[in-house]
Design an enzyme around this catalytic site. Structure first.
Site, PDB file in Angstrom:
ATOM      1  N   LYS A  87     -16.399 -50.462   9.993  1.00  0.00           N
ATOM      2  CA  LYS A  87     -16.226 -50.198   8.560  1.00  0.00           C
ATOM      3  C   LYS A  87     -16.940 -48.896   8.227  1.00  0.00           C
ATOM      4  CE  LYS A  87     -16.217 -53.131   4.424  1.00  0.00           C
ATOM      5  NZ  LYS A  87     -16.830 -54.332   3.818  1.00  0.00           N
TER       6      LYS A  87
HETATM    7  O1  G3P Z   1     -17.185 -56.097   1.121  1.00  0.00           O
HETATM    8  C1  G3P Z   1     -16.805 -55.273   0.077  1.00  0.00           C
HETATM    9  C2  G3P Z   1     -16.513 -55.989  -1.213  1.00  0.00           C
HETATM   10  O2  G3P Z   1     -15.744 -57.121  -0.969  1.00  0.00           O
HETATM   11  C3  G3P Z   1     -17.713 -56.223  -2.085  1.00  0.00           C
HETATM   12  O3  G3P Z   1     -17.445 -57.102  -3.145  1.00  0.00           O
HETATM   13  O4  G3P Z   1     -18.166 -58.495  -5.055  1.00  0.00           O
HETATM   14  O5  G3P Z   1     -19.801 -56.882  -4.022  1.00  0.00           O
HETATM   15  O6  G3P Z   1     -17.898 -56.058  -5.390  1.00  0.00           O
HETATM   16  P1  G3P Z   1     -18.369 -57.131  -4.469  1.00  0.00           P
END
Ligand code: G3P
Length: 218
Positions: A87
């Site tokens: 990633k």
């Molecule tokens: O892994 C990246 C993403 O899914 C993060 O989600 O909820 O922290 O915006 P969030």
């Protein structure tokens, strides 16, 4: 549509995997830090443990930001297990690293994508996955779902093979809406996937069937 779980929590990963519908896992430094892991060895071991708990792709994020450091880190991550997808953040160095990894046959997930332009250049660089952050756009009153629709249109126009991995999924409706606009993959918490199972008419219908079933026994 593929379902990934967005966590580094092994128990949650095993629970979702036991349903037989899990296609992969995504992690990020925030999710890994929540696990209380300290040091490269412990973090690498967690990635290996995750890979051994699921059959599909497992995204592990580079922590460096300079091209040469990303390459060294990404190659190390990719060597941990064949299921690892590196990633990489959406930056100029990140795009350069994605193009490099692509040339070496190492799969990548371009993360922190918030615009169609970013998604376009990630596909040009040969990213395996692109991660538009739906929830974080919604958080700032911007239409995250529209971004996914526009990326779908552009990728289809040019037959880019990069998969749209809708990230920052916060709810069951996010998953359903992503399915409507053609995201290839969603990654979210277990709770959002569990919501797909639920309907009150299913509960009341089953209750009635079970009551009537009792009448069938002599
Ligand atoms: O892994 C990246 C993403 O899914 C993060 O989600 O909820 O922290 O915006 P969030």
């Amino acid at each position: 549509m593929e379902f990934f779980i967005d966590t580094a929590d092994l128990e949650q990963i095993k629970q979702a995997s036991s349903w037989g519908i899990l296609d992969g896992v995504t992690t990020n430094p925030t999710l890994v830090s929540k696990e209380g892991l300290r040091g490269a060895k412990a973090i690498e071991q967690r990635y290996v443990d995750i890979c051994n708990s699921v059959t599909g792709a497992v995204s592990a994020e580079v922590l460096s930001t300079a091209f040469s450091d990303m390459v060294a880190e990404g190659e190390k991550l990719a060597s941990l297990h064949e299921q690892i997808v590196v990633k990489v953040p959406m930056t100029a160095d990140g795009i350069k690293a994605i193009a490099y990894f692509n040339s070496k046959g190492i799969r990548t997930n371009c993360t922190l994508v918030f615009s169609v332009g970013q998604a376009l250049i990630a596909a040009k660089a040969g990213a395996t996955y692109v991660s538009p952050f739906l929830g974080r756009l919604d958080d700032i009153a911007t239409d995250g779902l529209n971004l996914i629709s526009e990326i779908r249109l552009i990728y289809d126009n040019y037959r880019f093979r990069t998969k749209i991995l809708a990230a920052s999924i916060r709810s069951t409706m996010h998953i359903i809406n992503c399915a409507k606009v053609g995201a290839d993959v969603i990654t979210g918490p277990l709770s959002a996937m569990q919501g797909l199972l639920k309907h009150p008419l299913t509960d009341s219908g089953l209750e009635k069937f079970l009551l009537d079933a009792r009448k069938l026994t002599p």
